[in-house]
Design an enzyme around this catalytic site. Structure first.
Site, PDB file in Angstrom:
ATOM      1  N   LYS A   1       0.866  -1.195   0.000  1.00  0.00           N
ATOM      2  CA  LYS A   1       0.000   0.000   0.000  1.00  0.00           C
ATOM      3  C   LYS A   1       0.899   1.241   0.000  1.00  0.00           C
ATOM      4  O   LYS A   1       1.932   1.271   0.683  1.00  0.00           O
ATOM      5  CB  LYS A   1      -0.915  -0.020   1.223  1.00  0.00           C
ATOM      6  CG  LYS A   1      -1.960   1.084   1.233  1.00  0.00           C
ATOM      7  CD  LYS A   1      -2.921   0.934   2.403  1.00  0.00           C
ATOM      8  CE  LYS A   1      -3.927   2.070   2.458  1.00  0.00           C
ATOM      9  NZ  LYS A   1      -4.872   1.949   3.574  1.00  0.00           N
TER      10      LYS A   1
ATOM     11  N   SER B   1      -9.666   1.906   2.716  1.00  0.00           N
ATOM     12  CA  SER B   1      -8.850   2.737   1.864  1.00  0.00           C
ATOM     13  C   SER B   1      -7.781   1.935   1.112  1.00  0.00           C
ATOM     14  O   SER B   1      -7.138   2.482   0.206  1.00  0.00           O
ATOM     15  CB  SER B   1      -8.158   3.820   2.704  1.00  0.00           C
ATOM     16  OG  SER B   1      -7.255   3.246   3.624  1.00  0.00           O
TER      17      SER B   1
ATOM     18  N   SER C   1      -9.850  -0.409   6.841  1.00  0.00           N
ATOM     19  CA  SER C   1      -9.317  -0.308   5.475  1.00  0.00           C
ATOM     20  C   SER C   1      -8.681  -1.572   4.919  1.00  0.00           C
ATOM     21  O   SER C   1      -8.222  -1.574   3.770  1.00  0.00           O
ATOM     22  CB  SER C   1      -8.300   0.831   5.400  1.00  0.00           C
ATOM     23  OG  SER C   1      -8.936   2.059   5.586  1.00  0.00           O
TER      24      SER C   1
END
Lengths: 466, 101
Positions: free
Chosen positions: A70, A147, A172
């Site tokens: 990420k 997210s 997330s």
């Protein structure tokens, strides 16, 4: 799934071919917006090094495994922006501890995945200025969740061996896992080092994994978990071999169905799917009962957002055009310069959260909002702890809805957006490990939550979902 | 079940919002002020519910208890000056900033 591939690489098969295929595939699906940056040169170097280490007799538990990171997690020399325009151009001088552990274990870093700016979203649409939202791998007219949106998307979309490293502050990891039909494990707060993570909210952030197979999640979690001297909040609790719990069976496992998670606001279709999973666990010998967690149900969302925004607004104060990322011509006073850079490069949701967090910490409001939220967090943790006296895992849907189409999300107010986190913020506030298991590989997730440092029970429960 | 207490609802004013923006080093256009004011009022109105809860308990600044001693304060290898400045606008080994005088 990845274990077969890792064994072949460990036995001498060159991983370069699979890595090259990964980049071909990533290019073919470029329009899904899963990556902020791909790292073919770095991957080539790492793949060569893996071959050398294996030839030298080393055993590498993740030999040659393509891993995506990420974007909020630092990779040395690779642009790392946390999905924000304000950090464009920032190249960390070090690897996050989690990245270093993956490399040490033989993994190959293939790219950074897209996300809501700094993690500020649950649909992957609050991307930074100039970034594009990730599209759902099962239907590109729908969102991936967030997210860790790009992470969820590529994990489902790729046909190759792969594990994605995600990060969760309020849900997330499990949210995009559910929406993309993959497994997502968010560990206990402090189980995985946060050193090298661009903080959203320090007391809430956790790094975990998303994978097509639960065993793949387990393999990676066993590598990245554990004490790190660079992160004072990491635990010295021993890390079990998570993979050994997958086939343990659920006979005797005490599963508590959260009453409030099946109430109003959750799609009937989702409730039915999750109930079918619970019935299946019961048939295998798990004991099922219902529990009520009213404080979590009523207060977790406002408490979560108050704490998260308060911490975020202070964390983002350092992004002002001086030490990282974007700069501007040096005009005016320091205040004018900082304001110009921040105003131009932060997106709308980042500004909204900075404003709310700053307000909640202002003199005269701090005790009523921020401090009060921290005290109710204590009540929430106590409520969970009480339930875990007589239960091993809690079960609920992961998300109350299936992934919406982009147009519908755009019509939501910010508050309506925040309410979508209602099922995931509780365990995140309490720092409890939680796992989303896809039901029939569709975009519905069933979520299991366990007590602190009891991730193995999640793998046991998830393993029983067949 | 938690105990509830009565409280008054506070709303953010335009003046306070502009002050918060200035404190946050953000410049808001009039349109942004108008839009954020409506959104923040709705969100803060929702947050008001926590004021009704009696919570005579310690605050949880982190969700787990830490029992370890802090690490020893020992000097270790760190970034060189050149490395530390590599992501900045710099001159003669210093970060360059706007004129302060």
């Amino acid at each position: 799934m990845i274990q077969e591939y890792i064994k072949r690489v460990q036995s001498g098969e060159d991983c370069s071919e699979v890595i090259a295929k990964f980049f071909d595939e990533a290019k073919r699906i470029e329009n899904y917006n899963y990556f902020t940056v791909l790292t073919p040169e770095l991957a080539k170097e790492q793949a060569l090094l893996v071959s050398k280490r294996i030839k030298a007799g080393e055993f590498l538990p993740l030999a040659g495994l393509p891993v995506t990171i990420k974007d909020c997690i630092c990779v040395k020399g690779v642009e790392t922006t946390a999905g924000s325009d304000i950090l464009r151009g920032y190249k960390p001088l070090f690897n996050a501890s989690v990245v270093q552990r993956l490399i040490n274990a033989g993994a190959v870093i293939v790219g950074k995945t897209s996300q809501d700016e700094f993690g500020f979203g649950g649909f992957g649409i609050n991307t930074g200025v100039g970034f594009s939202p990730a599209k759902n791998p099962l239907d590109p007219s729908r969102v991936c969740g967030g997210s860790s949106s790009g992470c969820g998307g590529i994990t489902r979309k790729t046909s190759l061996a792969h594990v994605g490293i995600g990060e969760s502050t309020g849900g997330s990891i499990v949210n995009p896992a559910a929406f993309c039909g993959v497994f997502g494990l968010c560990p206990t707060y402090g189980r995985v080092s946060r050193y090298g993570l661009i903080d959203y909210a320090n007391s809430l952030d956790k790094i975990g994994s998303l994978a097509k197979d639960l065993g793949d999640c387990a393999s990676v979690m066993s590598v990245i978990s554990g004490f790190d001297e660079m992160d004072e909040t990491t635990s010295t609790c021993p890390v079990p071999d998570y993979g050994s719990f997958l086939a343990k069976g659920v006979k005797g496992l005490r599963v508590a169905r959260i009453k409030e998670a099946f109430g109003e606001g959750v799609d009937e279709h989702i409730k039915n799917k999750v109930h079918s999973v619970i019935t299946n666990l019961e048939k295998q010998g798990a004991s099922i009962r219902e529990v009520s967690i009213p404080v979590v149900a009523e207060y977790a969302v406002p408490v979560y957002y108050l704490i998260a925004m308060s911490e975020a607004s202070t964390n983002l104060a350092k992004f002002c055009g001086m030490r990282y990322g974007q700069h501007a011509p040096l005009k005016g006073s320091f205040d004018e310069y900082f304001s110009a850079v921040r105003t131009r490069h932060f997106g709308a949701e980042a500004k909204r959260r900075i404003l709310l967090g700053t307000f909640a910490r202002m003199a005269g409001y701090r005790d009523a909002y921020y401090l009060k939220a921290l005290k109710i967090r204590t009540l929430i943790i106590e409520e969970y702890k009480k339930v875990f006296c007589s239960s091993d895992v809690l079960v609920s849907p992961t998300m109350p809805v299936i992934p919406p189409v982009f147009e519908d999300v755009k019509r939501l107010t910010p508050l309506q957006n925040y309410m979508m986190d209602i099922l995931t913020v509780g365990p995140n506030l309490a720092g409890l490990p939680h796992l989303s298991v896809p039901v029939n590989k569709e975009w519905v997730g069933v979520m299991f939550t366990a007590d602190h440092y009891k991730e193995e029970l999640l793998f046991q429960a998830g393993g029983g979902c067949g | 079940m938690v105990e509830r207490i009565a409280s008054e609802v506070e709303m953010i004013s335009e003046q306070t919002l502009r002050q918060v923006a200035a404190n946050s080093r953000l410049v808001l256009s009039d349109e942004e002020v108008k839009a954020f004011l409506v959104q923040l009022q709705e969100i803060l109105g929702f947050f008001e519910s926590i004021k009704n809860v009696r919570a005579d308990v310690p605050a949880s600044f982190i969700p787990v208890s830490l029992s370890r001693e802090p690490a020893d304060d020992v000097a270790r290898e760190c970034l060189s000056q050149q490395e530390a400045l590599s992501n900045t606008q710099s001159k003669n080994g210093y970060i360059k900033g706007p004129k302060s005088i």
